[in-house]
Design an enzyme around this catalytic site. Structure first.
Site, PDB file in Angstrom:
ATOM      1  CB  VAL A 104      13.128  -8.687  14.235  1.00  0.00           C
ATOM      2  CG1 VAL A 104      13.035  -9.627  15.423  1.00  0.00           C
ATOM      3  CG2 VAL A 104      14.567  -8.601  13.766  1.00  0.00           C
ATOM      4  N   GLY A 159       7.850  -9.834  12.281  1.00  0.00           N
ATOM      5  CA  GLY A 159       6.808  -9.310  11.388  1.00  0.00           C
ATOM      6  C   GLY A 159       5.960  -8.189  11.957  1.00  0.00           C
ATOM      7  CB  ILE A 194       6.005  -7.753  17.398  1.00  0.00           C
ATOM      8  CG1 ILE A 194       5.175  -9.039  17.438  1.00  0.00           C
ATOM      9  CG2 ILE A 194       6.170  -7.146  18.775  1.00  0.00           C
ATOM     10  CD1 ILE A 194       5.811 -10.151  18.294  1.00  0.00           C
ATOM     11  N   GLY A 209       1.570 -24.020   4.519  1.00  0.00           N
ATOM     12  CA  GLY A 209       2.357 -22.842   4.160  1.00  0.00           C
ATOM     13  C   GLY A 209       3.064 -22.194   5.349  1.00  0.00           C
ATOM     14  CG  ASP A 242      13.962 -17.245  10.467  1.00  0.00           C
ATOM     15  OD1 ASP A 242      13.834 -16.550   9.452  1.00  0.00           O
ATOM     16  OD2 ASP A 242      13.240 -17.115  11.480  1.00  0.00           O
ATOM     17  CE  LYS A 254      12.595 -14.059  12.055  1.00  0.00           C
ATOM     18  NZ  LYS A 254      11.535 -15.078  12.199  1.00  0.00           N
TER      19      LYS A 254
HETATM   20  N1  LIG Z   1       7.172 -13.961   4.380  1.00  0.00           N
HETATM   21  C1  LIG Z   1       7.109 -13.404   5.577  1.00  0.00           C
HETATM   22  O1  LIG Z   1       6.121 -13.576   6.303  1.00  0.00           O
HETATM   23  C2  LIG Z   1       8.229 -12.530   6.061  1.00  0.00           C
HETATM   24  C3  LIG Z   1       8.170 -11.989   7.370  1.00  0.00           C
HETATM   25  C4  LIG Z   1       9.181 -11.116   7.810  1.00  0.00           C
HETATM   26  C5  LIG Z   1      10.208 -10.823   6.945  1.00  0.00           C
HETATM   27  N2  LIG Z   1      10.268 -11.396   5.703  1.00  0.00           N
HETATM   28  C6  LIG Z   1      11.377 -11.032   4.842  1.00  0.00           C
HETATM   29  O2  LIG Z   1      10.863 -10.309   3.729  1.00  0.00           O
HETATM   30  C7  LIG Z   1      11.672 -10.537   2.579  1.00  0.00           C
HETATM   31  C8  LIG Z   1      10.793 -11.033   1.438  1.00  0.00           C
HETATM   32  O3  LIG Z   1      10.176 -12.259   1.817  1.00  0.00           O
HETATM   33  P1  LIG Z   1       8.935 -12.872   1.015  1.00  0.00           P
HETATM   34  O4  LIG Z   1       8.387 -13.958   1.865  1.00  0.00           O
HETATM   35  O5  LIG Z   1       8.041 -11.802   0.555  1.00  0.00           O
HETATM   36  O6  LIG Z   1       9.706 -13.521  -0.240  1.00  0.00           O
HETATM   37  P2  LIG Z   1       9.081 -14.047  -1.595  1.00  0.00           P
HETATM   38  O7  LIG Z   1       7.626 -14.293  -1.461  1.00  0.00           O
HETATM   39  O8  LIG Z   1       9.971 -15.145  -2.073  1.00  0.00           O
HETATM   40  O9  LIG Z   1       9.268 -12.793  -2.571  1.00  0.00           O
HETATM   41  C9  LIG Z   1      10.514 -12.375  -3.063  1.00  0.00           C
HETATM   42  C10 LIG Z   1      10.295 -11.425  -4.210  1.00  0.00           C
HETATM   43  O10 LIG Z   1      11.566 -10.970  -4.656  1.00  0.00           O
HETATM   44  C11 LIG Z   1      11.584 -11.005  -6.079  1.00  0.00           C
HETATM   45  N3  LIG Z   1      12.948 -11.192  -6.575  1.00  0.00           N
HETATM   46  C12 LIG Z   1      13.805 -12.206  -6.350  1.00  0.00           C
HETATM   47  N4  LIG Z   1      14.963 -12.010  -7.004  1.00  0.00           N
HETATM   48  C13 LIG Z   1      14.834 -10.824  -7.640  1.00  0.00           C
HETATM   49  C14 LIG Z   1      15.676 -10.074  -8.496  1.00  0.00           C
HETATM   50  N5  LIG Z   1      16.908 -10.482  -8.812  1.00  0.00           N
HETATM   51  N6  LIG Z   1      15.224  -8.895  -8.982  1.00  0.00           N
HETATM   52  C15 LIG Z   1      13.968  -8.457  -8.680  1.00  0.00           C
HETATM   53  N7  LIG Z   1      13.114  -9.132  -7.876  1.00  0.00           N
HETATM   54  C16 LIG Z   1      13.553 -10.302  -7.367  1.00  0.00           C
HETATM   55  C17 LIG Z   1      10.700 -12.180  -6.464  1.00  0.00           C
HETATM   56  O11 LIG Z   1      10.297 -12.006  -7.787  1.00  0.00           O
HETATM   57  P3  LIG Z   1       9.274 -12.956  -8.598  1.00  0.00           P
HETATM   58  O12 LIG Z   1       8.024 -13.029  -7.768  1.00  0.00           O
HETATM   59  O13 LIG Z   1       9.016 -12.216  -9.849  1.00  0.00           O
HETATM   60  O14 LIG Z   1       9.969 -14.249  -8.740  1.00  0.00           O
HETATM   61  C18 LIG Z   1       9.578 -12.043  -5.424  1.00  0.00           C
HETATM   62  O15 LIG Z   1       8.586 -11.167  -5.901  1.00  0.00           O
HETATM   63  C19 LIG Z   1      12.762 -11.501   3.039  1.00  0.00           C
HETATM   64  O16 LIG Z   1      13.890 -10.781   3.431  1.00  0.00           O
HETATM   65  C20 LIG Z   1      12.136 -12.187   4.226  1.00  0.00           C
HETATM   66  O17 LIG Z   1      13.090 -12.689   5.139  1.00  0.00           O
HETATM   67  C21 LIG Z   1       9.300 -12.236   5.239  1.00  0.00           C
END
Ligand SMILES: NC(=O)c1ccc[n+]([C@@H]2O[C@H](COP(=O)([O-])OP(=O)(O)OC[C@H]3O[C@@H](n4cnc5c(N)ncnc54)[C@H](OP(=O)(O)O)[C@@H]3O)[C@@H](O)[C@H]2O)c1
Length: 434
Positions: A133, A135, A137, A188, A202, A206
């Site tokens: 939740v 990021g 903070i 992005g 989303d 949170k």
């Molecule tokens: N992005 C943000 O700013 C942010 C902020 C707060 C929280 N979150 C949370 O953080 C988490 C990740 O978000 P993200 O933005 O980093 O996502 P993302 O960029 O889509 O990355 C997801 C990663 O998971 C891997 N993956 C997917 N399926 C898989 C599997 N079956 N086995 C192994 N690896 C697998 C992908 O692999 P490949 O790269 O090899 O395809 C990728 O590296 C989520 O829960 C999101 O809600 C994100």
């Protein structure tokens, strides 16, 4: 002292950010802990072609998360995949292997947090979820420890950076939502499919986590009233400004005499309130305590490095607990309804409301609408009309004095049947108390 070893599953935005910090800040982290945090294994579907910071090598790479979770040298598993499918399996498998978990996954924790915590406690391991939740903070730490001695009476947040960026751009530039959304997607800030942001799920995940932590109540997504921002137009900001307000997607959890009211919805908030100053993709949380009164937390709600900081800080906390011998775990979630904070329907809340109409102009429209409001015992506060030449699509606004959400819904439903309306009236609460 012996190092603590980490295995990271998911090498996308957050995984990449966490790895960069673990590499670049390794010495500081070691000084703070008294030992090194070492990344011994990483996993993603394309793990073999991912760039891993040279300072962390040699690192074992795999495309099979089961292999990473089962490795005896991995002490903590970071689940940075997202979603409720594979991510749920990874967390469960880690718990079965008696390995502590760090996760950034709001969706999974909002849907299954209490159950996963039960299992984690039985296994004697820790489940850390700061990054899930807001990021950057550290709001979990605040609710779990910083102000845990207080009794929270209300919590308001701007928890979705994409929506906040879109709303503040509409406000600043007077351009329609679809145009800002397209720009946000190019920058992005918004996903190709923006529905999880724009329609509220989303932010709802949170809010479920924050409200559970703040009130110690078992809260599920279905307890939260949710409405997205798609109907908000530049004109709404013009009218809001005339009323000395602005519009934000507000996530609220408020204790009332009836119970806990939970919502994610666009609302008018006074321009003078601190929340109105939260611009662009930033997040904020405002907590009101019975004893300590108001505290406010502000920062990046997402992004590889801010979220990476939350992940790394959780890894450090869990590492400390592993090294110091884990104390008995206490779940941050309640496991049953506590009663006092039982979620209740939003239809019970009383608020002033902003009603925006688009009509085919003709005599007697205001009298007709005022008649419907009067029939529901709703008192009209003001009628506002900005200059406009389009008689066939004439916008105007009525504000009403505090009334129940149920009365407003009944009035809007009856109004929707009027033949001069071009669309269902837009009803937004006015959170004048913020
Ligand atoms: N992005 C943000 O700013 C942010 C902020 C707060 C929280 N979150 C949370 O953080 C988490 C990740 O978000 P993200 O933005 O980093 O996502 P993302 O960029 O889509 O990355 C997801 C990663 O998971 C891997 N993956 C997917 N399926 C898989 C599997 N079956 N086995 C192994 N690896 C697998 C992908 O692999 P490949 O790269 O090899 O395809 C990728 O590296 C989520 O829960 C999101 O809600 C994100």
């Amino acid at each position: 002292m012996e190092e603590v070893n980490v295995g990271i599953v998911g090498l996308g935005n957050v995984g990449g950010g966490a790895l960069a910090i673990l590499a670049e800040n390794a010495d500081q982290i070691a000084l703070k802990l008294g030992y090194r945090l070492r990344v011994v294994a990483v996993c993603s579907r394309t793990a073999h072609s991912k760039k891993i910071p040279a300072a962390l090598e040699p690192v074992f790479r795999t495309t099979d998360w089961r292999e990473l979770v089962a490795r005896p040298d991995v002490h903590i598993v970071a689940e940075l995949v997202g979603g409720t499918g594979v991510a749920g399996e990874i967390v469960e498998a880690a718990i079965e292997h008696r390995k502590s978990v760090v996760t950034a996954n709001k969706e999974l924790m909002a849907a299954c947090g209490p159950e996963l915590w039960d299992r984690a406690i039985r296994s004697g391991i820790n489940l850390a979820m700061e990054a899930s939740v807001c990021g950057g903070i550290p709001i979990h730490a605040v609710l779990r420890e910083g102000i845990s001695g207080d009794r929270v009476v209300a919590l308001y947040g701007i928890l979705n950076g994409t929506c906040n960026y879109i709303l503040t751009e509409i406000e600043k530039r007077g351009v329609p939502l679809v145009e800002v959304l397209a720009e946000a997607q190019r920058l992005g800030y918004a996903e190709a499919d923006p529905s999880a942001d724009l329609d509220g799920p989303d932010a709802r995940s949170k809010l479920v986590l924050l409200a559970a932590l703040a009130f110690g109540e078992k809260i599920t997504p279905s307890d939260v009233f949710m409405e997205g921002i798609r109907r908000i137009t530049p004109l709404d900001f013009q009218y809001a400004r005339a009323l000395n307000h602005t519009i934000r997607l507000i996530c609220g959890a408020r204790q009332t005499a009836d119970g806990l009211i939970l919502f994610v919805r666009p609302a008018l908030i006074p321009s003078s309130t601190i929340l109105a100053g939260v611009q662009g993709p930033y997040n904020a949380v405002w907590v009101k305590g019975q004893f300590g009164e108001d505290t406010f937390y502000y920062g990046w709600g997402a992004g590889a490095l801010p979220t990476g900081v939350a992940v790394v800080s959780d890894l450090m906390r869990v590492a400390r607990e592993i090294r110091s011998g884990s104390p008995a775990r206490v779940s941050p979630f309640a496991h049953e309804r506590l009663g006092e904070y039982q979620p209740v329907s939003i239809t019970l809340q009383r608020r002033a409301y902003y009603l925006r109409f688009r009509v085919e102009d003709r005599p007697g429209i205001i009298a007709k609408l005022a008649g419907i409001l009067a029939s529901k015992n709703i008192s009209l506060e003001a009628v506002l009309q900005e200059p406009c030449n389009t008689k066939h699509d004439l916008p105007f606004v009525i504000t009403v004095e505090p009334t129940s959400e149920q009365s407003i819904r009944d009035a809007v439903e009856e109004m929707s049947r009027l033949d001069f309306l071009l669309e269902t009236p837009l009803a937004l609460p006015m959170e004048t108390g913020l």
